[in-house]
Design an enzyme around this catalytic site. Structure first.
Site, short mmCIF file in Angstrom:
data_model
loop_
_atom_site.label_atom_id
_atom_site.label_comp_id
_atom_site.label_asym_id
_atom_site.label_seq_id
_atom_site.Cartn_x
_atom_site.Cartn_y
_atom_site.Cartn_z
N ASP A 27 33.26 12.68 -20.58
CA ASP A 27 32.26 12.53 -21.63
C ASP A 27 31.16 11.61 -21.11
O ASP A 27 31.28 10.40 -21.15
CB ASP A 27 32.91 11.95 -22.89
CG ASP A 27 31.91 11.78 -24.04
OD1 ASP A 27 30.69 11.80 -23.80
OD2 ASP A 27 32.35 11.59 -25.19
N LYS B 124 22.70 13.48 -25.95
CA LYS B 124 21.74 12.39 -26.07
C LYS B 124 20.50 12.59 -25.20
O LYS B 124 19.58 13.28 -25.59
CB LYS B 124 22.42 11.04 -25.80
CG LYS B 124 23.45 10.69 -26.87
CD LYS B 124 23.87 9.25 -26.80
CE LYS B 124 24.97 8.94 -27.81
NZ LYS B 124 24.55 9.04 -29.21
N PHE C 158 35.16 6.46 -27.96
CA PHE C 158 34.25 6.96 -28.99
C PHE C 158 33.65 8.26 -28.49
O PHE C 158 32.86 8.28 -27.55
CB PHE C 158 33.12 5.97 -29.31
CG PHE C 158 32.26 6.47 -30.44
CD1 PHE C 158 32.63 6.25 -31.76
CD2 PHE C 158 31.11 7.20 -30.20
CE1 PHE C 158 31.87 6.73 -32.82
CE2 PHE C 158 30.34 7.69 -31.24
CZ PHE C 158 30.72 7.45 -32.56
#
Length: 401
Positions: A226, A255, A141
């Protein structure tokens, strides 16, 4: 109707149904706690999918934002501003890298990493134009843009958005043999999550990440990590790759970099890699804006102390010990994760992950489900041991009902 029902009904009537939130309407929050429009308090064990590593309403981050709000919030990259150089310098130093390309959201950062890897492949590695390949892992994801969902294996994220972007090879996560066999002279990068969050907090086999690093170095391929969810303290280290002593060619961050205050993301790499860009070839109006830089600089300063990483490691050990006691008892099948991050597979006989999340909400604890029977636990790193134990007690209550 209650205030909660009214707010939800209005949202359902006037917003696209691309999310299925739990039926709680948050009005305020502080630390690890949120309060809804009815005045009920809930323990947050999700932390905005790790965007809120430093808790809700963190005073240091809010003070940094307020101070910058009084000065200047946006210049676009048409002009320099006085927070930009410090942000790039200090983030590069935190990562042990040389250059930073700031963006806003995690998906934008992943898109930037894809573009960077391809441009590097053509200009530095010498891959023929239009032939660059990037290898990714199944069950990944990385975001929801058209390009990113083109290499997703999740039908829910991918279906009905074609035609899809070519140039990606998907191999099983954790399988070095498959990765080796997929590499060709046209492979420019391997893009993986050191821990797969959306897939259920999947930790790869020991030695896998070090093996990826060795293979990519041997074949002159970029290792792109990531760390949008796994980075910036969540696993007990600044970066999840540190658990195997690995340094990638490129970090993709987001984030928690914005502290849950503003969206901030970045690609961080060497001068050789990010040096492939020339003016006008990539950009973002809001990327690296003064407000984002001010907040992110405070995040970096907080991480430099090491206290949040240490806290995540210590409380994470406690979390996994307690969750481990539940595994094998009939209610919990498997527990995975690292630091203050866990995926808990609930026995299907007890209910779906969504049903368990709703039952926990009734006990004033907020988590979120993924992939059927799994719930994710990722509290703010500032949570107290007492509050964490209170939340775990509520989980035991739900599982024993």
């Amino acid at each position: 109707m209650s205030a909660t029902e009214t707010a939800i009904a209005s949202a359902e009537a006037h917003s696209a149904h691309n999310y299925h939130p739990l039926p709680v309407v948050v009005a305020s929050a502080e630390g690890a706690w949120m309060t809804d429009v009815e005045g009920r308090r809930y323990l947050d064990l999700l932390a905005g999918y790790s965007a809120l590593n430093f808790g809700h309403g963190n005073r240091r981050l809010l003070d940094a934002a307020r101070a910058q709000l009084e000065r200047v919030t946006l210049t676009s990259r048409a002009f320099h501003h006085d927070r930009f150089a410090d942000f790039c310098t200090e983030l590069a130093e935190l990562c042990g890298m040389e250059m930073v390309l700031p963006m806003n959201t995690g998906a934008e950062a992943v898109e930037t990493a894809v573009k960077t890897a391809r441009k590097w492949g053509y200009r530095v590695k010498g891959v023929p134009d239009g032939m660059a390949k990037i290898i990714v892992a199944s069950d990944n994801f990385h975001g929801r843009t058209t390009t990113i969902i083109s290499f997703s294996t999740d039908p829910e994220a991918r279906a009905d958005y074609g035609p899809y972007t070519p140039g990606f090879e998907i191999v099983p996560y954790g399988d070095l043999t498959a990765l080796r066999e997929a590499m060709t002279e046209n492979t420019v990068a391997v893009l993986i999550e050191p821990i797969q969050g959306e897939a259920g907090v999947l930790v790869p086999p020991a030695g896998y990440l070090a093996g990826v690093r060795e293979l990519t170095r041997e074949r002159n391929v970029l290792f792109v990590a990531d760390e949008i969810q796994s980075g910036l303290g969540r696993t007990g280290k600044t970066f999840a790759l540190e658990h195997e002593g690995v340094v990638p060619d490129m970090y993709v961050l987001g984030k928690a970099l914005g502290g849950g205050v503003v969206p901030v993301s970045a690609v961080v790499s060497s001068a050789e890699v990010l040096g492939v860009f020339r003016p006008g070839e990539h950009g973002s109006t809001f990327g690296g804006n003064p407000l984002a830089c001010a907040v992110a600089l405070e995040v970096i300063a907080m991480l430099r102390t090491g206290e949040y990483q240490e806290r995540a490691a210590e409380l994470g050990d406690h979390l996994h010990r307690e969750l481990g006691l539940l595994a094998g008892g009939g209610a919990v099948e498997t527990v995975r994760g690292r630091g203050l991050w866990a995926g808990v597979d609930i026995a299907p006989a007890l209910g779906t992950g969504r049903q368990i999340s709703e039952r926990l909400m009734a006990e004033r604890v907020l988590v979120k489900d993924t992939h059927g029977s799994t719930i994710r636990i990722a509290p703010p790193l500032v949570i107290s041991k007492e509050d964490l134990d209170w939340g775990l007690d509520r989980l035991r209550t739900v599982l024993s009902a």
